[in-house]
Design a protein around this motif. Structure first.
Motif, PDB file in Angstrom:
ATOM      1  N   MET A   1       0.983  -1.242  -0.466  1.00 55.99           N
ATOM      2  CA  MET A   1       0.110  -0.365  -0.229  1.00 55.99           C
ATOM      3  C   MET A   1       1.190   1.325   0.039  1.00 55.99           C
ATOM      4  O   MET A   1       2.258   0.813   0.742  1.00 55.99           O
ATOM      5  N   LYS A   2       0.960   1.928  -1.220  1.00 57.46           N
ATOM      6  CA  LYS A   2       1.475   3.728  -1.437  1.00 57.46           C
ATOM      7  C   LYS A   2       0.977   4.671  -0.352  1.00 57.46           C
ATOM      8  O   LYS A   2      -0.413   4.434   0.468  1.00 57.46           O
ATOM      9  N   SER A   3       1.806   5.480   0.636  1.00 58.84           N
ATOM     10  CA  SER A   3       1.382   5.983   1.279  1.00 58.84           C
ATOM     11  C   SER A   3       1.146   7.488   0.564  1.00 58.84           C
ATOM     12  O   SER A   3       1.511   7.460  -0.162  1.00 58.84           O
ATOM     13  N   LYS A   4       0.263   8.677   1.310  1.00 54.72           N
ATOM     14  CA  LYS A   4      -0.209   9.479   0.903  1.00 54.72           C
ATOM     15  C   LYS A   4       0.855  10.221   0.481  1.00 54.72           C
ATOM     16  O   LYS A   4       0.703  10.516  -1.188  1.00 54.72           O
ATOM     17  N   HIS A   5       2.055  10.297   0.762  1.00 52.61           N
ATOM     18  CA  HIS A   5       3.058  11.003   0.024  1.00 52.61           C
ATOM     19  C   HIS A   5       3.636  10.412  -1.623  1.00 52.61           C
ATOM     20  O   HIS A   5       3.833  11.654  -2.224  1.00 52.61           O
ATOM     21  N   GLU A   6       4.101   8.800  -0.932  1.00 54.59           N
ATOM     22  CA  GLU A   6       3.447   8.233  -2.384  1.00 54.59           C
ATOM     23  C   GLU A   6       3.098   8.335  -3.255  1.00 54.59           C
ATOM     24  O   GLU A   6       3.065   8.705  -4.956  1.00 54.59           O
ATOM     25  N   GLU A   7       1.696   8.302  -3.105  1.00 54.61           N
ATOM     26  CA  GLU A   7       0.573   9.193  -3.874  1.00 54.61           C
ATOM     27  C   GLU A   7       0.565   9.837  -4.377  1.00 54.61           C
ATOM     28  O   GLU A   7       0.402  10.021  -5.891  1.00 54.61           O
ATOM     29  N   HIS A   8       1.090  10.549  -3.903  1.00 50.82           N
ATOM     30  CA  HIS A   8       1.129  12.521  -4.809  1.00 50.82           C
ATOM     31  C   HIS A   8       2.327  12.664  -5.563  1.00 50.82           C
ATOM     32  O   HIS A   8       2.308  13.653  -6.329  1.00 50.82           O
ATOM     33  N   ALA A   9       3.153  11.961  -4.725  1.00 48.53           N
ATOM     34  CA  ALA A   9       4.289  12.479  -6.104  1.00 48.53           C
ATOM     35  C   ALA A   9       4.088  11.796  -7.468  1.00 48.53           C
ATOM     36  O   ALA A   9       4.642  11.637  -8.143  1.00 48.53           O
ATOM     37  N   LEU A  10       3.471  10.385  -6.730  1.00 53.52           N
ATOM     38  CA  LEU A  10       3.313   9.966  -8.658  1.00 53.52           C
ATOM     39  C   LEU A  10       2.435  10.880  -9.290  1.00 53.52           C
ATOM     40  O   LEU A  10       2.315  10.755 -10.368  1.00 53.52           O
ATOM     41  N   ALA A  11       0.981  11.088  -8.863  1.00 53.66           N
ATOM     42  CA  ALA A  11       0.327  11.948  -9.369  1.00 53.66           C
ATOM     43  C   ALA A  11       1.176  13.445 -10.144  1.00 53.66           C
ATOM     44  O   ALA A  11       1.108  14.329 -11.188  1.00 53.66           O
ATOM     45  N   LEU A  12       2.169  13.861  -8.994  1.00 56.26           N
ATOM     46  CA  LEU A  12       2.681  14.966  -9.452  1.00 56.26           C
ATOM     47  C   LEU A  12       4.179  14.490 -11.099  1.00 56.26           C
ATOM     48  O   LEU A  12       4.659  15.607 -12.403  1.00 56.26           O
ATOM     49  N   SER A  13       4.561  13.040 -10.891  1.00 54.52           N
ATOM     50  CA  SER A  13       5.264  12.522 -12.320  1.00 54.52           C
ATOM     51  C   SER A  13       4.444  12.420 -13.060  1.00 54.52           C
ATOM     52  O   SER A  13       4.600  13.015 -14.234  1.00 54.52           O
ATOM     53  N   VAL A  14       3.424  12.452 -13.133  1.00 55.87           N
ATOM     54  CA  VAL A  14       2.238  12.224 -14.416  1.00 55.87           C
ATOM     55  C   VAL A  14       1.845  13.427 -15.255  1.00 55.87           C
ATOM     56  O   VAL A  14       2.100  13.745 -15.986  1.00 55.87           O
ATOM     57  N   TRP A  15       2.339  14.741 -14.421  1.00 55.39           N
ATOM     58  CA  TRP A  15       1.899  16.365 -14.599  1.00 55.39           C
ATOM     59  C   TRP A  15       3.138  16.430 -15.131  1.00 55.39           C
ATOM     60  O   TRP A  15       2.909  16.664 -16.775  1.00 55.39           O
ATOM     61  N   GLU A  16       3.925  16.168 -14.956  1.00 51.94           N
ATOM     62  CA  GLU A  16       5.623  16.721 -15.479  1.00 51.94           C
ATOM     63  C   GLU A  16       5.273  16.230 -16.876  1.00 51.94           C
ATOM     64  O   GLU A  16       5.769  17.207 -17.828  1.00 51.94           O
ATOM     65  N   SER A  17       4.926  14.935 -16.705  1.00 53.57           N
ATOM     66  CA  SER A  17       5.571  14.257 -18.259  1.00 53.57           C
ATOM     67  C   SER A  17       4.220  14.497 -18.807  1.00 53.57           C
ATOM     68  O   SER A  17       4.602  14.238 -20.453  1.00 53.57           O
ATOM     69  N   GLU A  18       3.576  14.810 -18.724  1.00 58.62           N
ATOM     70  CA  GLU A  18       2.082  15.052 -19.952  1.00 58.62           C
ATOM     71  C   GLU A  18       1.690  16.808 -20.163  1.00 58.62           C
ATOM     72  O   GLU A  18       0.961  17.173 -21.139  1.00 58.62           O
ATOM     73  N   GLY A  19       3.475  17.405 -19.068  1.00 59.60           N
ATOM     74  CA  GLY A  19       3.372  19.274 -19.410  1.00 59.60           C
ATOM     75  C   GLY A  19       2.449  20.230 -18.584  1.00 59.60           C
ATOM     76  O   GLY A  19       2.215  21.048 -19.042  1.00 59.60           O
ATOM     77  N   GLY A  20       2.264  19.150 -17.522  1.00 62.98           N
ATOM     78  CA  GLY A  20       0.998  20.363 -16.431  1.00 62.98           C
ATOM     79  C   GLY A  20      -0.352  19.645 -16.253  1.00 62.98           C
ATOM     80  O   GLY A  20      -0.512  18.694 -16.069  1.00 62.98           O
ATOM     81  N   ALA A  21      -0.663  19.820 -14.795  1.00 65.71           N
ATOM     82  CA  ALA A  21      -1.613  19.498 -14.157  1.00 65.71           C
ATOM     83  C   ALA A  21      -2.932  20.189 -14.631  1.00 65.71           C
ATOM     84  O   ALA A  21      -3.354  20.537 -15.955  1.00 65.71           O
ATOM     85  N   PRO A  22      -4.220  19.532 -15.005  1.00 63.98           N
ATOM     86  CA  PRO A  22      -5.404  19.249 -15.844  1.00 63.98           C
ATOM     87  C   PRO A  22      -5.617  20.482 -15.411  1.00 63.98           C
ATOM     88  O   PRO A  22      -6.026  20.544 -14.371  1.00 63.98           O
ATOM     89  N   ASP A  23      -6.738  20.585 -16.175  1.00 65.15           N
ATOM     90  CA  ASP A  23      -7.358  21.865 -15.561  1.00 65.15           C
ATOM     91  C   ASP A  23      -7.033  22.546 -14.906  1.00 65.15           C
ATOM     92  O   ASP A  23      -7.417  24.019 -14.142  1.00 65.15           O
ATOM     93  N   SER A  24      -5.636  22.990 -15.353  1.00 71.37           N
ATOM     94  CA  SER A  24      -4.862  24.196 -13.749  1.00 71.37           C
ATOM     95  C   SER A  24      -5.382  26.179 -15.294  1.00 71.37           C
ATOM     96  O   SER A  24      -5.547  26.097 -16.457  1.00 71.37           O
TER      97      SER A  24
END
Length: 82
Positions: A1-24
């Motif tokens: 099970m991933k920690s909350k911080h690991e889940e945040h890091a994964l979401a941020l990695s996706v945003w970085e690879s996709e060029g930004g946060a969705p709906d920003s």
């Protein structure tokens, strides 16, 4: 099970690879971070003070590293080059 911080890091990695946060907003420097009494950070809109919500994620309870990454992603125009 991933920690909350690991889940945040994964979401941020996706945003970085996709060029930004969705709906920003696409505008620079709209977001800041606030240090909370429990030792975590909350990302907020600098003009309204409201917590940032991206999809179902309210950006609170972040560690220092994830808060810095979130600000970098949120405050960078999508498709902008350095």
């Amino acid at each position: 099970m991933k920690s909350k911080h690991e889940e945040h890091a994964l979401a941020l990695s996706v945003w970085e690879s996709e060029g930004g946060a969705p709906d920003s907003s696409g505008q620079l420097y709209q977001y800041g971070r606030r240090f909370e009494g429990d030792g975590t950070y909350t990302i907020h809109h600098v003009f309204t003070g409201e917590k940032v919500r991206i999809g179902s994620w309210t950006m609170e309870g972040l560690n220092a590293k994830n808060a810095a990454r979130a600000l970098r992603v949120l405050n960078t125009l999508q498709g902008a080059s350095d």
